[in-house]
Design a protein around this motif. Structure first.
Motif, PDB file in Angstrom:
ATOM      1  N   ASP A   1      38.819  36.967  30.270  1.00  0.00           N
ATOM      2  CA  ASP A   1      38.126  37.995  31.055  1.00  0.00           C
ATOM      3  C   ASP A   1      39.083  39.116  31.419  1.00  0.00           C
ATOM      4  N   ARG A   2      38.499  40.303  31.569  1.00  0.00           N
ATOM      5  CA  ARG A   2      39.295  41.471  31.937  1.00  0.00           C
ATOM      6  C   ARG A   2      39.607  41.436  33.437  1.00  0.00           C
ATOM      7  N   ILE A   3      40.845  41.764  33.746  1.00  0.00           N
ATOM      8  CA  ILE A   3      41.244  41.839  35.165  1.00  0.00           C
ATOM      9  C   ILE A   3      40.787  43.189  35.736  1.00  0.00           C
ATOM     10  N   THR A   4      39.935  43.147  36.748  1.00  0.00           N
ATOM     11  CA  THR A   4      39.403  44.371  37.373  1.00  0.00           C
ATOM     12  C   THR A   4      39.619  44.339  38.886  1.00  0.00           C
ATOM     13  N   VAL A   5      39.382  45.461  39.459  1.00  0.00           N
ATOM     14  CA  VAL A   5      39.620  45.611  40.908  1.00  0.00           C
ATOM     15  C   VAL A   5      38.698  44.717  41.719  1.00  0.00           C
ATOM     16  N   ASP A   6      37.467  44.531  41.249  1.00  0.00           N
ATOM     17  CA  ASP A   6      36.532  43.745  42.043  1.00  0.00           C
ATOM     18  C   ASP A   6      36.879  42.266  42.107  1.00  0.00           C
ATOM     19  N   ARG A   7      37.894  41.818  41.330  1.00  0.00           N
ATOM     20  CA  ARG A   7      38.319  40.420  41.390  1.00  0.00           C
ATOM     21  C   ARG A   7      39.427  40.205  42.423  1.00  0.00           C
ATOM     22  N   ILE A   8      39.860  41.272  43.054  1.00  0.00           N
ATOM     23  CA  ILE A   8      40.909  41.163  44.091  1.00  0.00           C
ATOM     24  C   ILE A   8      40.330  40.540  45.349  1.00  0.00           C
ATOM     25  N   ALA A   9      41.068  39.620  45.930  1.00  0.00           N
ATOM     26  CA  ALA A   9      40.641  38.933  47.149  1.00  0.00           C
ATOM     27  C   ALA A   9      41.540  39.333  48.312  1.00  0.00           C
ATOM     28  N   THR A  10      40.999  39.130  49.513  1.00  0.00           N
ATOM     29  CA  THR A  10      41.745  39.414  50.740  1.00  0.00           C
ATOM     30  C   THR A  10      41.806  38.147  51.567  1.00  0.00           C
ATOM     31  N   TRP A  11      42.984  37.832  52.078  1.00  0.00           N
ATOM     32  CA  TRP A  11      43.136  36.676  52.949  1.00  0.00           C
ATOM     33  C   TRP A  11      44.273  36.911  53.925  1.00  0.00           C
TER      34      TRP A  11
ATOM     35  N   GLU B   1      44.397  33.758  34.890  1.00  0.00           N
ATOM     36  CA  GLU B   1      44.911  32.838  33.881  1.00  0.00           C
ATOM     37  C   GLU B   1      45.398  33.631  32.658  1.00  0.00           C
ATOM     38  N   ALA B   2      46.420  33.083  31.988  1.00  0.00           N
ATOM     39  CA  ALA B   2      46.940  33.683  30.754  1.00  0.00           C
ATOM     40  C   ALA B   2      47.187  32.574  29.738  1.00  0.00           C
ATOM     41  N   ALA B   3      46.938  32.865  28.501  1.00  0.00           N
ATOM     42  CA  ALA B   3      47.130  31.871  27.418  1.00  0.00           C
ATOM     43  C   ALA B   3      48.392  32.207  26.632  1.00  0.00           C
ATOM     44  N   LEU B   4      49.291  31.200  26.524  1.00  0.00           N
ATOM     45  CA  LEU B   4      50.490  31.379  25.712  1.00  0.00           C
ATOM     46  C   LEU B   4      50.125  31.237  24.237  1.00  0.00           C
ATOM     47  N   ARG B   5      51.114  31.480  23.364  1.00  0.00           N
ATOM     48  CA  ARG B   5      50.835  31.385  21.924  1.00  0.00           C
ATOM     49  C   ARG B   5      50.481  29.969  21.487  1.00  0.00           C
TER      50      ARG B   5
END
Length: 492
Positions: A139-149, A163-167
């Motif tokens: 999935d694309r990382i976008t501003v609306d996925r930012i959380a506040t705590w 998440e990121a996938a290695l080779r």
């Protein structure tokens, strides 16, 4: 004595309150705009750093490569001390981190820059909060996925977990968080400055407006001062409208008109007092003179009886004059009440003519009543007005003349006309014929017996004014006509 509120102070307070409200609205708008702009920039930094970190991680072969190239991954947040970065495997083991901790104030880069506040390092657990849902690797990382705590100690944090996938298709989690303490301090300071600036600006605006309002009201104070200097002996004084502002011109004109009415009324009152004193003095002098002559030597009973009869006539004259003056005074009072009812005008004119028939016979005159009509009015006042006109006509009608009483009924009015032959009234006297103490005979000490001391026609005018009608006179070589016009009252 209770003093009213100052107009200048009231307007100044209102202007100050309005200015404060405007400053508050503008300050809120500017503060909200700055807050949104700062938040948008911080969110963009977080998103860009997370995207670059995911791209770099995707170029690595394994978890060992992540540990080996940790510096390369954490380089995405270098230069921004508020950002923290952590890379962990699926079991939560941290493979790389960049989490700056300040335990004391750092030296500013130059003398003009403020020192940075203390900011503790965020624990690894705070970088991966349980409630944060990671962004899937595809999935694309976008501003609306930012959380506040809020971290331990009440530190506000905004961040994202992706998440990121290695080779080798191993999944890792990347956490990027920004400590918002400096932003909160910045916005709080900005808000405080807006409050101070708004309060001082409103205070300055109130003081300035009070001074301007007082300056603008200077002409009004001058008008008040000039009005206060007008006394009874200076009623001919008028205020100078040319020096007043345009908004006060109507006020000055109204005051000048009021002064004109007061001057006219005071003049009428003074003239009325003088005329009344003169007419009261005449019968008193007559009685006193006759009594002094009678007491100069002994008189017979018949002479004393003639003196008493003469004095009685003067008493009657005084009584009529006082009664007429009292009637005029009551008629001018706003609370004077008329008792109106409907009646046949022709029948009433016949009754009045019958009452004056004996006097008409003595004067050699004839009375005639013409016309028909009905009227709603105060019957006693109607009789008094017509009787005064008829008595006036008898005094100035030559022997053998015919005095006509005529009623004309129209759609919206009823006219009663009393006409008599004789010498016409002096045209210069016609405009003042209904004024008090005005007579056709200019001699003030004489008068026709049975007269009303120049008050009869004034009473006629008062009666007509009480009924909302008019009284006017026409006089020419053909005779004199007094015309009473009663306006009909619409029926419900």
């Amino acid at each position: 004595m209770t003093l009213g509120r100052s107009l200048g102070a009231t307007l100044a307070l209102a202007f100050g309150a309005t200015t404060l409200a405007v400053f508050a609205l503008v300050g809120t708008y500017v503060y909200s705009g700055l807050e949104r702009q700062v938040s948008a920039q911080d969110d963009l930094d977080i998103v860009l750093a997370a995207r670059h970190t995911r791209r770099l991680a995707g170029e690595l072969d394994s978890l060992d490569a992540v540990r080996a190239h940790a510096d390369r991954l954490t380089s995405q947040v270098l230069g921004n001390a508020a950002l923290s970065l952590a890379v962990a495997d699926a079991q939560g083991n941290v493979l790389a981190r960049h989490n700056v901790e300040r335990t004391e104030l750092e030296d500013p880069p130059d003398a003009s820059s403020p020192a940075l506040p203390v900011r503790p390092a965020l624990p690894d657990a705070e970088l991966f909060p349980p409630h944060a849902t990671p962004v899937p690797a595809n999935d694309r990382i976008t501003v609306d996925r930012i959380a506040t705590w809020t971290a331990d100690g009440g530190t506000p944090v905004r961040g994202i977990v992706a998440e990121a996938a290695l080779r080798d298709h191993t999944l890792i989690r990347i956490a990027l968080a920004r400590n918002m303490s400096d932003r909160a301090a910045l916005l709080d300071g900005y808000r405080d400055k807006l409050k101070i600036a708004g309060g001082l600006g409103a205070l300055f605006a109130m003081l300035l407006s009070y001074w301007l309002i007082r300056s603008a009201l200077a002409p009004l104070r001058e008008i008040v001062a000039n009005t206060g200097r007008i006394t009874v002996d200076k009623l001919d004084t008028r205020l100078d409208a040319s020096r007043a502002p345009r908004e006060l011109t109507a006020l000055v004109d109204a005051q000048n008109a009021m002064l004109g009415r007061l001057q006219q009324a005071f003049g009428h009152l003074s003239q009325f007092s003088a005329d009344l004193a003169h007419d009261l003095r005449t019968p008193l002098n007559n009685m006193r003179g006759a009594t002094e002559v009678a007491l100069a030597r002994p008189r017979s009973a018949d002479e004393y009886q003639a003196l008493l009869e003469s004095n009685l006539e003067e008493y009657d004259r005084l009584a009529r004059m006082i009664e007429n003056v009292l009637f005029l005074a009551r008629a001018e009072h706003p609370g004077f009440v008329t008792r109106q009812r409907a009646f046949d005008v022709h029948d009433e004119l016949e009754r009045i003519a019958g009452y004056f028939e004996g006097l008409a016979d003595e004067a050699g005159s004839t009375l005639r009543v013409d016309g028909h009509g009905r009227l709603t009015a105060d019957l006693e006042l109607f009789r008094r007005a017509v009787s005064n006109l008829l008595a006036n006509a008898l005094r100035y009608t030559p022997a053998g003349g015919v005095i006509a009483l005529r009623v004309d009924e129209m759609a919206d009015a009823v006219c009663v006309v009393v006409s008599n032959p004789g010498e016409p009234i002096d045209p210069a006297l016609v405009p003042r014929i209904f004024d008090r103490f005005v007579r056709g005979d200019p001699a003030r000490s004489g008068g026709v017996p049975g007269g009303t001391a120049g008050l009869g026609l004034a009473i006629v005018r008062s009666v007509m004014e009480l009924h909302g009608g008019t009284a006017r006179v026409e006089s020419d070589a053909g005779g004199t006509r007094f015309i009473l016009t009663f306006i009909k009252t619409p029926t419900a």
